[in-house]
Design an enzyme around this catalytic site. Structure first.
Site, mmCIF file in Angstrom:
data_model
loop_
_atom_site.group_PDB
_atom_site.id
_atom_site.type_symbol
_atom_site.label_atom_id
_atom_site.label_comp_id
_atom_site.label_asym_id
_atom_site.label_seq_id
_atom_site.Cartn_x
_atom_site.Cartn_y
_atom_site.Cartn_z
ATOM 1 N N GLY A 202 -38.044 91.301 33.628
ATOM 2 C CA GLY A 202 -37.438 92.446 32.963
ATOM 3 C C GLY A 202 -36.895 92.057 31.607
ATOM 4 N N GLY B 182 -32.754 95.555 25.371
ATOM 5 C CA GLY B 182 -32.225 95.296 24.050
ATOM 6 C C GLY B 182 -31.261 94.126 23.978
ATOM 7 N N PHE B 183 -30.713 93.721 25.150
ATOM 8 C CA PHE B 183 -29.690 92.670 25.127
ATOM 9 C C PHE B 183 -30.112 91.396 25.846
ATOM 10 C CE2 PHE B 183 -27.088 96.626 24.813
ATOM 11 C CZ PHE B 183 -26.765 96.459 23.474
ATOM 12 N N THR C 207 -34.666 88.962 31.836
ATOM 13 C CA THR C 207 -34.420 88.517 33.195
ATOM 14 C C THR C 207 -35.652 87.775 33.691
ATOM 15 O OG1 THR C 207 -33.026 90.460 33.589
ATOM 16 C CG2 THR C 207 -33.759 89.238 35.514
ATOM 17 N N LYS D 287 -30.572 85.479 34.069
ATOM 18 C CA LYS D 287 -30.396 86.515 33.051
ATOM 19 C C LYS D 287 -29.985 85.823 31.754
ATOM 20 C CE LYS D 287 -29.047 90.641 34.047
ATOM 21 N NZ LYS D 287 -28.300 91.865 34.438
ATOM 22 N N ASP E 173 -23.689 102.376 36.422
ATOM 23 C CA ASP E 173 -25.132 102.473 36.172
ATOM 24 C C ASP E 173 -25.912 102.560 37.482
ATOM 25 O OD1 ASP E 173 -27.315 102.752 34.506
ATOM 26 O OD2 ASP E 173 -27.619 100.603 34.220
#
Length: 253
Positions: free
Chosen positions: A40, A43-44, A47, A64, A162
């Site tokens: 994955g 923008g930040f 993973t 991560k 989230d």
């Protein structure tokens, strides 16, 4: 395969390589965690699926990597803070069987990393895409599993912020539902609950007050409710008004 973690390279290397054959970057984090595939990115950061080579069984784990792109200085600082807080939240909450455990949090080569438990299985979004709409009984079972989990999180004064189908994994082989991605989680101090903060969350799933930067414990319940409606109807959030009118119900969700 060994995946290079250098954001400017990301080359694949032979399984036992210690340094990337293309860029020369070190492939092991803390001399034990080896990335094997990207699973994955946003923008930040990215993973990676990884293995812990410090243990004889070489169990799977998740790396991560904090690597912000396309944001200003203020955005980077906020993202860095959220990444650090994700590690704190996982450390506080990860002893619960439905939350991934935190294994490590550190900086290497001027980049931040956290390593957490790997959860084998499919997200509920993948299940919806492959199996179609959930039945009422499936959603009832889902609520029976996740509402006590939210109660645990909220009693620890944490708001997830989230909750959505792709942040819930049905773990194999025991079929337990696991809540992942605490990158947006917030500690609910009295000040935080009464003062406007950062607007964060996924469009369509975030409660109205959350979009105004005023998330509270009920915001997670709202997001779980939207998740259930999506699983029942397969109608994406934001399209519910049209769906209800088209079915003669005449109400907004």
């Amino acid at each position: 395969m060994s995946q290079c973690l250098n954001p400017d390279c990301l080359a694949n290397n032979p399984p036992d390589s210690r340094f990337c054959q293309r860029c020369g970057a070190k492939l092991l984090l803390k001399e034990r965690y080896r990335a094997i595939a990207i699973i994955g990115q946003g923008g930040f950061g990215r993973t990676f699926k990884a293995v812990d080579e410090d243990k004889p069984s070489k169990p799977l784990c998740v790396i991560k990597q904090f690597f912000p792109q396309g944001v200003g200085t203020q955005g980077i600082e906020k993202a860095k803070q959220l990444f650090e807080l994700e590690a704190v939240r996982l450390d506080e909450l990860g002893h619960h069987p439905q939350i991934p455990a935190l294994y490590a949090y550190f900086t290497q080569d001027n980049r931040q990393y956290l390593v957490q438990e790997y959860i084998p299985g499919k997200t509920l979004l993948k299940e919806l895409e492959t199996q179609g709409k959930f039945s009422q009984q499936q959603v009832i079972n889902l609520l029976g599993s996740l509402l006590p989990l939210l109660d645990f999180i909220h009693n620890k004064q944490v708001i997830h912020r989230d909750i959505k189908p792709d942040n819930i994994i049905r773990r194999h082989p025991d079929q337990q539902l696991i809540l992942v991605d605490f990158g947006a989680a917030k500690f609910a101090t009295a000040k935080a609950l009464t003062s406007p903060g950062t607007s964060i969350g996924s469009s369509g799933y975030a409660a109205p007050e959350q979009t105004l930067g005023q998330a509270n414990f009920s915001s997670d319940i709202y997001s779980l409710g939207v998740t259930c409606i999506y699983l029942l109807t397969q109608v994406p959030p934001g399209n519910y008004t049209m769906f209800m009118m088209g079915n003669g119900i005449g109400a907004n969700i």
